[in-house]
Design an enzyme around this catalytic site. Structure first.
Site, PDB file in Angstrom:
ATOM      1  N   CYS A   1       0.844  -1.193   0.000  1.00 10.23           N
ATOM      2  CA  CYS A   1       0.000   0.000   0.000  1.00 10.23           C
ATOM      3  C   CYS A   1       0.885   1.251   0.000  1.00 10.23           C
ATOM      4  O   CYS A   1       1.625   1.477  -0.950  1.00 10.23           O
ATOM      5  CB  CYS A   1      -1.003  -0.036   1.157  1.00 10.23           C
ATOM      6  SG  CYS A   1      -2.326   1.197   0.964  1.00 10.23           S
TER       7      CYS A   1
ATOM      8  N   HIS B   1      -3.840  -4.263  -0.663  1.00  2.00           N
ATOM      9  CA  HIS B   1      -3.500  -4.956   0.577  1.00  2.00           C
ATOM     10  C   HIS B   1      -3.574  -6.461   0.336  1.00  2.00           C
ATOM     11  O   HIS B   1      -4.671  -7.027   0.361  1.00  2.00           O
ATOM     12  CB  HIS B   1      -4.472  -4.566   1.692  1.00  2.00           C
ATOM     13  CG  HIS B   1      -4.266  -3.195   2.221  1.00  2.00           C
ATOM     14  ND1 HIS B   1      -3.405  -2.923   3.258  1.00  2.00           N
ATOM     15  CD2 HIS B   1      -4.796  -2.003   1.846  1.00  2.00           C
ATOM     16  CE1 HIS B   1      -3.414  -1.624   3.520  1.00  2.00           C
ATOM     17  NE2 HIS B   1      -4.251  -1.039   2.671  1.00  2.00           N
TER      18      HIS B   1
ATOM     19  N   GLU C   1      -2.868  -8.803   2.309  1.00  7.07           N
ATOM     20  CA  GLU C   1      -3.366  -9.465   3.519  1.00  7.07           C
ATOM     21  C   GLU C   1      -4.885  -9.382   3.629  1.00  7.07           C
ATOM     22  O   GLU C   1      -5.482 -10.074   4.459  1.00  7.07           O
ATOM     23  CB  GLU C   1      -2.701  -8.857   4.766  1.00  7.07           C
ATOM     24  CG  GLU C   1      -3.222  -7.500   5.195  1.00  7.07           C
ATOM     25  CD  GLU C   1      -2.664  -6.319   4.403  1.00  7.07           C
ATOM     26  OE1 GLU C   1      -2.935  -5.171   4.803  1.00  7.07           O
ATOM     27  OE2 GLU C   1      -1.967  -6.539   3.389  1.00  7.07           O
TER      28      GLU C   1
END
Length: 200
Positions: free
Chosen positions: A78, A180, A182
């Site tokens: 990011c 992102h 994750e």
């Protein structure tokens, strides 16, 4: 599975990155110690918020040179991707790590594309790369950002938000994901697994 160091420098949500890596079996170290950073097997630079604040934190903690000199796999996430570039036009302008040429600029809002760009967008693969092995063209990833990196030779994958969004970039041993991973379900997990499997 590999060991990975995540920079915990006060400008990123490291917990979600840590948990995603641990779900893949990685041994995760959270640190802001320059010596531990320099010795890491592989390094993740997360980031949320303002580029100026993030760069000030890296400078205050003595992390800029260990990051710039890091010779093994490094992944910016990011804002962490944006910090890899030379400058940002945020605020009065921000000098960044200078590992990839170019200036990060504000996204232009429009009726059908509010800023920040927040939500799921599809990835269009541009260049083959080990970080993208097994990833399907058109895979979905989760974005939250109001600034965008320059689109150039470093771009490995793009998203479309009225303008091309360099979603994955690479220069030598340094990679970046604007989204992102994750929080990007199967596609993000695949990218993180690929990063853990890159030769250190």
């Amino acid at each position: 599975m590999s060991a990975v160091t995540v920079l915990a420098y006060g400008a990123g949500n490291v917990a979600s990155v840590q948990f995603a890596l641990e779900r893949l079996g990685a041994t995760v170290r959270l640190t802001a110690d320059p010596v531990e950073v320099a010795d890491a097997e592989r390094l993740i630079l997360p980031g949320v918020g303002a580029a100026g604040y993030a760069m000030a934190r890296l400078s205050d903690l003595g992390l800029m040179e260990p990051i710039r000199a890091f010779p093994r796999p490094l992944l910016g996430v990011c804002l962490g991707q944006q910090l890899l570039f030379e400058t940002s036009e945020e605020g009065e302008g921000v000098a960044m790590l200078g590992l990839i040429p170019g200036t990060v600029r504000a996204l232009a809002p429009a009726a059908d594309r509010p800023v920040p760009h927040m939500g799921w967008s599809q990835l269009s693969l541009v260049q083959p790369d080990p970080l993208l092995d097994g990833l399907d063209d058109g895979a979905w990833a989760y974005f939250v950002h109001g600034y965008v990196c320059p689109d150039g030779d470093a771009t490995l994958a793009r998203a479309d938000y009225g303008v091309p969004i360099p979603a994955v970039v690479r220069s030598a041993n340094r990679w970046g994901c604007q989204f992102h991973p994750e929080r990007s379900a199967a596609a993000g997990a695949r990218i993180l697994r690929n990063f853990l499997e890159l030769p250190a």
